[in-house]
Write an enzyme that holds these catalytic residues in place. Sequence first.
Site: not given
Ligand SMILES: NC(=O)c1ccc[n+]([C@@H]2O[C@H](COP(=O)([O-])OP(=O)(O)OC[C@H]3O[C@@H](n4cnc5c(N)ncnc54)[C@H](O)[C@@H]3O)[C@@H](O)[C@H]2O)c1
Length: 261
Positions: A132-134
């Site tokens: 993430t850009d955070e």
């Molecule tokens: N949502 C955003 O705006 C955003 C922006 C930039 C980066 N990201 C990154 O993208 C990725 C996905 O984000 P998202 O919004 O889809 O998240 P989300 O919370 O919707 O989904 C996360 C998924 O990971 C699974 N999970 C959690 N812990 C786990 C583990 N120990 N083993 C296996 N599975 C596990 C959960 O069951 C869920 O299905 C993350 O790494 C996040 O940091 C998100």
Amino acid sequence: MKFLVTGGAGFIGSCFILQRIANGDSVLNLDKLTYAGNPENLSSIADHPNYYFVQGDIADKSSTAKIFRDFKPEFVVNFAAESHVDRSILEPEAFLQTNVIGTTRLLSSALDYWNHLCKAGKDSFRFLHVSTDEVFGSLGKKDPSFTESSPYRPNSPYSASKASADHFVRAFNRTYGLPTLITHCSNNYGPRQYPEKLIPLMVLNAVAGKELPVYGDGANIRDWIHVEDHCSAIDLVVRNAAPGAVYNIGGNSEFSNLEIV
Ligand SMILES: NC(=O)c1ccc[n+]([C@@H]2O[C@H](COP(=O)([O-])OP(=O)(O)OC[C@H]3O[C@@H](n4cnc5c(N)ncnc54)[C@H](O)[C@@H]3O)[C@@H](O)[C@H]2O)c1
């Protein structure tokens, strides 16, 4: 191509898997199904012959080792994470466990597998870590945009855990030669997002006639990208980028990622 996708039942991972299956790729989705994972996100492809689901934890080395051995992925895309900043403030250790320890154990399993591939398999294998850009912190109104070499300045336990994972991903590339990639994306919007996040929360509150909570004085700015565009960019990077590369995805523009406080 054969993709091992982690966290594929979540918001962004499910979009990525739907794109890959539509493209003719094979996908094994490893997901722990925490509160944020919803198998309904993938109900349209649940019985597709190119789609496999394993419920499990990226921190469980014995099950990830078995997945690598049996499925033999060509690409790994690691979405699995605890992803909600507010929860990280209440319960930081869950973020340490999955985002740092889980990612590092997944890297170890990937390395064991990669070490035993033939030369051609080693050359084409990629482990892409979705960050993430955070990790770069916040920008002031006059600051220039983040770049891929901006200094790490995480401000929350969530971004600190993602920053730490990034360092392990880089270290596995520099120390062992594992062909890793890192992408830093701004905030995503689009279908299938868990309703604790800003846009679905606002929409659902509005529909229910509830209050719309404005954070701070409402002057802060966030940078947004549609989840389909994020996933297309990840696909482009994993297929084309040189090992060790890092890419920012999304605006990351002048006022991007100003924190809501
Ligand atoms: N949502 C955003 O705006 C955003 C922006 C930039 C980066 N990201 C990154 O993208 C990725 C996905 O984000 P998202 O919004 O889809 O998240 P989300 O919370 O919707 O989904 C996360 C998924 O990971 C699974 N999970 C959690 N812990 C786990 C583990 N120990 N083993 C296996 N599975 C596990 C959960 O069951 C869920 O299905 C993350 O790494 C996040 O940091 C998100």
